[in-house]
Design an enzyme around this catalytic site. Structure first.
Site, PDB file in Angstrom:
ATOM      1  N   ASN A 107       0.835  -1.198   0.000  1.00 58.94           N
ATOM      2  CA  ASN A 107       0.000   0.000   0.000  1.00 58.94           C
ATOM      3  C   ASN A 107       0.876   1.257   0.000  1.00 58.94           C
ATOM      4  O   ASN A 107       0.617   2.206  -0.734  1.00 58.94           O
ATOM      5  CB  ASN A 107      -0.912  -0.022   1.229  1.00 58.94           C
ATOM      6  CG  ASN A 107      -2.074   0.911   1.132  1.00 58.94           C
ATOM      7  OD1 ASN A 107      -2.780   0.927   0.138  1.00 58.94           O
ATOM      8  ND2 ASN A 107      -2.284   1.693   2.168  1.00 58.94           N
TER       9      ASN A 107
ATOM     10  N   ILE B 239      -5.537   4.795  -7.367  1.00 60.77           N
ATOM     11  CA  ILE B 239      -5.480   3.553  -6.593  1.00 60.77           C
ATOM     12  C   ILE B 239      -5.642   4.045  -5.152  1.00 60.77           C
ATOM     13  O   ILE B 239      -4.712   4.576  -4.566  1.00 60.77           O
ATOM     14  CB  ILE B 239      -4.128   2.808  -6.775  1.00 60.77           C
ATOM     15  CG1 ILE B 239      -3.814   2.552  -8.252  1.00 60.77           C
ATOM     16  CG2 ILE B 239      -4.138   1.513  -5.961  1.00 60.77           C
ATOM     17  CD1 ILE B 239      -4.739   1.600  -8.964  1.00 60.77           C
ATOM     18  N   PRO B 240      -6.857   3.935  -4.598  1.00 60.76           N
ATOM     19  CA  PRO B 240      -7.231   4.705  -3.395  1.00 60.76           C
ATOM     20  C   PRO B 240      -6.663   4.199  -2.074  1.00 60.76           C
ATOM     21  O   PRO B 240      -7.389   3.770  -1.176  1.00 60.76           O
ATOM     22  CB  PRO B 240      -8.750   4.625  -3.417  1.00 60.76           C
ATOM     23  CG  PRO B 240      -9.043   3.315  -4.063  1.00 60.76           C
ATOM     24  CD  PRO B 240      -7.964   3.132  -5.101  1.00 60.76           C
ATOM     25  N   CYS B 241      -5.348   4.273  -1.919  1.00 60.90           N
ATOM     26  CA  CYS B 241      -4.728   3.830  -0.671  1.00 60.90           C
ATOM     27  C   CYS B 241      -5.141   4.724   0.503  1.00 60.90           C
ATOM     28  O   CYS B 241      -5.033   4.317   1.656  1.00 60.90           O
ATOM     29  CB  CYS B 241      -3.208   3.752  -0.807  1.00 60.90           C
ATOM     30  SG  CYS B 241      -2.430   5.247  -1.380  1.00 60.90           S
ATOM     31  N   HIS B 242      -5.680   5.922   0.210  1.00 57.79           N
ATOM     32  CA  HIS B 242      -6.155   6.791   1.284  1.00 57.79           C
ATOM     33  C   HIS B 242      -7.383   6.207   1.986  1.00 57.79           C
ATOM     34  O   HIS B 242      -7.730   6.624   3.073  1.00 57.79           O
ATOM     35  CB  HIS B 242      -6.462   8.202   0.748  1.00 57.79           C
ATOM     36  CG  HIS B 242      -7.554   8.255  -0.265  1.00 57.79           C
ATOM     37  ND1 HIS B 242      -7.333   7.963  -1.603  1.00 57.79           N
ATOM     38  CD2 HIS B 242      -8.867   8.537  -0.151  1.00 57.79           C
ATOM     39  CE1 HIS B 242      -8.482   8.083  -2.267  1.00 57.79           C
ATOM     40  NE2 HIS B 242      -9.424   8.420  -1.403  1.00 57.79           N
TER      41      HIS B 242
END
Length: 161
Positions: free
Chosen positions: A117, A126-129
């Site tokens: 991540n 790529i929504p690592c948040h």
């Protein structure tokens, strides 16, 4: 096929973002600590970079929840599996590292999932948040925890019911 890289800066509501891509695809979208747009879009900016800026702009305005421009990510097969699973977390929702590890069929890989991540180079897309601690608290974010909190609030406020 042109493989030379192009770089532009995009002024988001939460600081400058550096976008890197080829004629065919975006390969990096990262928050920058730079103060000035050293690389604005111009006449020679490839279409895919302009499309990326347009879609990020729509995301920040709240009118876009998914991205359609072509992108590519370089990493190990495990990292790519994690990043693909990240894309499955819907807009305005969150999941934990454990949820992500379970979703890829490897419940014990929580630390490896966290490491993958952290190596994501396509912020927001790529929504690592959207990854939070199992206890519901915010966990590390390469762009800074305050940005992570801002992004999660932004999505929560603009979520379509």
């Amino acid at each position: 096929m042109g493989s030379s890289f192009h770089q532009i800066h995009y002024e988001s509501p939460i600081d400058l973002m550096e976008i890197i891509g080829t004629e065919e695809a975006i390969c990096s979208i990262m928050f920058s600590e730079k103060m000035n747009q050293e690389h604005p879009t111009g006449l020679n900016t490839p279409l895919v970079l302009n499309l990326c800026v347009q879609e990020l702009d729509e995301y920040f305005k709240g009118t876009r929840h998914e991205f359609t421009f072509p992108y590519t990510f370089e990493g190990t097969s495990f990292q790519k599996t994690v990043w693909t699973a990240l894309k499955g977390i819907p807009y305005a929702y969150t999941a934990s590292y454990k949820d992500l590890a379970v979703s890829i069929g490897n419940e014990k890989a929580i630390r490896a999932v966290g490491s993958a991540n952290g190596k994501n180079r396509l912020s927001i897309v790529i929504p690592c948040h959207r990854i939070i601690g199992t206890n519901g608290k915010l966990t590390g974010y390469a762009g800074g925890l305050w940005r992570k909190e801002w992004l999660l609030q932004h999505e929560k406020i603009l979520k379509k019911e």
